[in-house]
Design a protein around this motif. Structure first.
Motif, short mmCIF file in Angstrom:
data_model
loop_
_atom_site.label_atom_id
_atom_site.label_comp_id
_atom_site.label_asym_id
_atom_site.label_seq_id
_atom_site.Cartn_x
_atom_site.Cartn_y
_atom_site.Cartn_z
N ILE A 98 14.75 20.78 -6.22
CA ILE A 98 14.21 21.04 -4.88
C ILE A 98 13.01 20.65 -4.88
O ILE A 98 11.98 21.46 -5.16
CB ILE A 98 14.79 22.18 -4.26
CG1 ILE A 98 16.04 22.38 -4.34
CG2 ILE A 98 14.01 21.92 -2.67
CD1 ILE A 98 16.44 23.95 -3.46
N PRO A 99 12.34 19.37 -4.58
CA PRO A 99 10.92 19.02 -4.46
C PRO A 99 10.37 19.78 -3.25
O PRO A 99 9.16 20.40 -3.57
CB PRO A 99 10.97 17.58 -3.96
CG PRO A 99 12.20 17.12 -4.52
CD PRO A 99 13.19 18.13 -4.25
N TYR A 100 10.86 20.08 -2.21
CA TYR A 100 10.44 20.96 -1.03
C TYR A 100 11.34 21.49 -0.17
O TYR A 100 12.43 21.10 -0.13
CB TYR A 100 9.08 20.41 -0.46
CG TYR A 100 9.71 19.11 0.52
CD1 TYR A 100 9.93 19.54 1.80
CD2 TYR A 100 9.74 17.90 0.09
CE1 TYR A 100 10.36 18.10 2.63
CE2 TYR A 100 10.21 16.58 0.88
CZ TYR A 100 10.58 17.13 2.21
OH TYR A 100 10.86 16.06 3.00
N ARG A 101 11.05 22.27 0.41
CA ARG A 101 11.93 23.03 1.69
C ARG A 101 11.06 23.43 2.68
O ARG A 101 10.05 24.32 2.52
CB ARG A 101 12.61 24.12 0.84
CG ARG A 101 13.35 24.79 1.81
CD ARG A 101 14.51 25.87 1.23
NE ARG A 101 15.69 24.99 0.86
CZ ARG A 101 16.68 25.86 -0.23
NH1 ARG A 101 16.65 27.05 -0.10
NH2 ARG A 101 17.45 24.99 -0.66
N VAL A 102 11.42 23.36 4.12
CA VAL A 102 10.65 23.84 5.09
C VAL A 102 11.66 24.92 5.91
O VAL A 102 12.92 24.44 6.11
CB VAL A 102 10.30 22.80 6.11
CG1 VAL A 102 9.55 23.23 7.18
CG2 VAL A 102 9.49 21.69 5.43
N THR A 103 11.45 26.06 6.11
CA THR A 103 12.22 26.97 6.99
C THR A 103 11.48 27.65 8.07
O THR A 103 10.32 27.49 8.32
CB THR A 103 12.64 28.21 5.64
OG1 THR A 103 11.34 29.01 5.54
CG2 THR A 103 13.12 27.85 4.62
N ILE A 104 12.37 28.08 8.94
CA ILE A 104 12.01 28.75 10.10
C ILE A 104 12.46 30.20 10.05
O ILE A 104 13.67 30.26 9.77
CB ILE A 104 12.49 28.20 11.36
CG1 ILE A 104 11.72 26.73 11.53
CG2 ILE A 104 12.15 28.91 12.66
CD1 ILE A 104 10.21 26.81 11.77
N ASP A 105 11.94 31.28 10.69
CA ASP A 105 12.38 32.54 10.38
C ASP A 105 12.27 33.45 11.65
O ASP A 105 11.18 34.12 11.72
CB ASP A 105 11.78 33.31 9.16
CG ASP A 105 12.58 34.55 8.71
OD1 ASP A 105 13.46 35.14 9.51
OD2 ASP A 105 12.46 35.00 7.57
N PRO A 106 13.31 33.50 12.66
CA PRO A 106 13.01 34.31 13.91
C PRO A 106 13.22 35.76 13.45
O PRO A 106 14.40 35.97 12.68
CB PRO A 106 13.76 33.68 14.81
CG PRO A 106 14.84 33.08 13.97
CD PRO A 106 14.32 32.51 12.82
N THR A 107 12.53 36.72 13.76
CA THR A 107 12.73 38.08 13.45
C THR A 107 12.42 38.97 14.65
O THR A 107 11.61 38.77 15.66
CB THR A 107 11.71 38.43 12.50
OG1 THR A 107 11.67 37.76 11.27
CG2 THR A 107 11.83 39.90 11.98
#
Length: 314
Positions: A98-107
């Motif tokens: 995996i060269p890169y990963r973008v995530t979103i995290d609502p909490t």
């Protein structure tokens, strides 16, 4: 002045809230015990180990010891970019699926009476680049494990409002393990955290254990880990502050092999909002330790149930 125990729980709705939080803690412990003896269902692992703290008293990637005021919630939205989050060395060859990963995290973190709190996170991937364990291209987006947790008060120093709390979390088996998006089963985290001023610094100290199914990629594996961390923010109560943290992990199946994420950044506070931006670098050479990492969080305190408060602790 020494650290003093929190006052005795009240009856009625406050006692019920406290019992509910304890039940959640017991559930987290049960999930941890189940994950201790479970086995991974396939090759692969969850490549998102570190995240931005989504609490006002957290520092870097370390959550704090202070709950929201009873009846109040912390609503947060964070995002991070992972650079090469999975590494493997085999026959002298480095493999970076995996060269890169973008995530979103609502909490959402909700404050209960007697300084308890409940938390739920629903992270997901908005951009993935790479291949799964079979060499197939990853889909662009996908879900990550849902996490529910509880904060249990242990002690409080009235003069400074420094606190010691217990934290417990359960990760549900959402996300495909072979796509580096899941753990292959339930996971559990149990730990203690201190948060409070130490001289001109606000300090967070944490330690605990994460219990997870044994997972592997190529010739490397990961499973249960011991955790420890330290975070420092300066100045303590200024609207604009700098901070640094070290979030360390020690792999239990691999002779306590260390790894971690060192990070630092800037925090801005105004009204009931906190904006936090930080960057970091992975330390150690274990799978699921990113080479570099950038995170951003917005945290808003919202009074959901006016009048639903504890009396002030003196």
């Amino acid at each position: 002045m020494g650290v003093t125990p929190l006052r005795q729980w009240k009856c009625g709705r406050r006692g019920e809230a406290a019992r509910g939080a304890i039940a959640a803690l017991a559930a987290a412990g049960a999930a941890a015990l189940l994950s201790w003896s479970s086995m991974a269902r396939a090759e692969g692992t969850n490549a998102r180990v570190y995240r931005v703290s989504t609490e006002p008293t957290g520092i870097g990637t370390l959550d704090g010891a202070h709950p929201p005021t009873s009846g109040t919630a912390f609503l947060a939205l964070s995002s991070d970019v992972l650079d090469r989050p999975v590494w493997s060395h085999q026959a002298g060859v480095r493999d970076n699926p995996i060269p890169y990963r973008v995530t979103i995290d609502p909490t959402l973190t909700f404050g209960l009476p007697s300084s308890f709190a409940l938390m739920i996170r629903a992270p997901f991937i908005v951009q993935d680049k790479g291949f799964d364990v079979e060499g197939r291209s990853l889909s662009r987006a996908g879900g990550l494990p849902l996490v529910a947790g509880v904060l249990v008060p242990i002690a409080r120093m009235p003069g400074t409002n420094a606190r010691v709390s217990a934290r417990a979390e359960v990760g549900l088996p959402v996300g495909r393990q072979e796509s580096f998006r899941g753990d292959g089963g339930l996971t559990g985290r149990l730990g203690l955290v201190f948060g409070g001023p130490v001289g001109p610094l606000f300090t967070v100290l944490s330690g605990g254990i994460q219990l997870a199914p044994q997972a592997s990629y190529r010739d490397a594996s990961v499973g249960n880990v011991l955790m420890g961390g330290i975070g420092l923010r300066f100045p303590d109560k200024a609207p604009v502050a700098v901070f640094a943290s070290m979030d360390a992990r020690f792999e239990v199946p691999d002779k306590y092999r260390p790894s971690g994420l060192a990070s630092g950044g800037l925090e801005v506070r105004f009204n009931q909002s906190v904006i936090r931006i930080l960057g970091g670098a992975g330390v150690g050479d274990t799978i699921a330790t990113p080479r570099s990492w950038v995170g951003l969080a917005w945290i808003q305190s919202v009074d959901l149930f006016p009048g639903y408060y504890d009396k002030p602790i003196r």
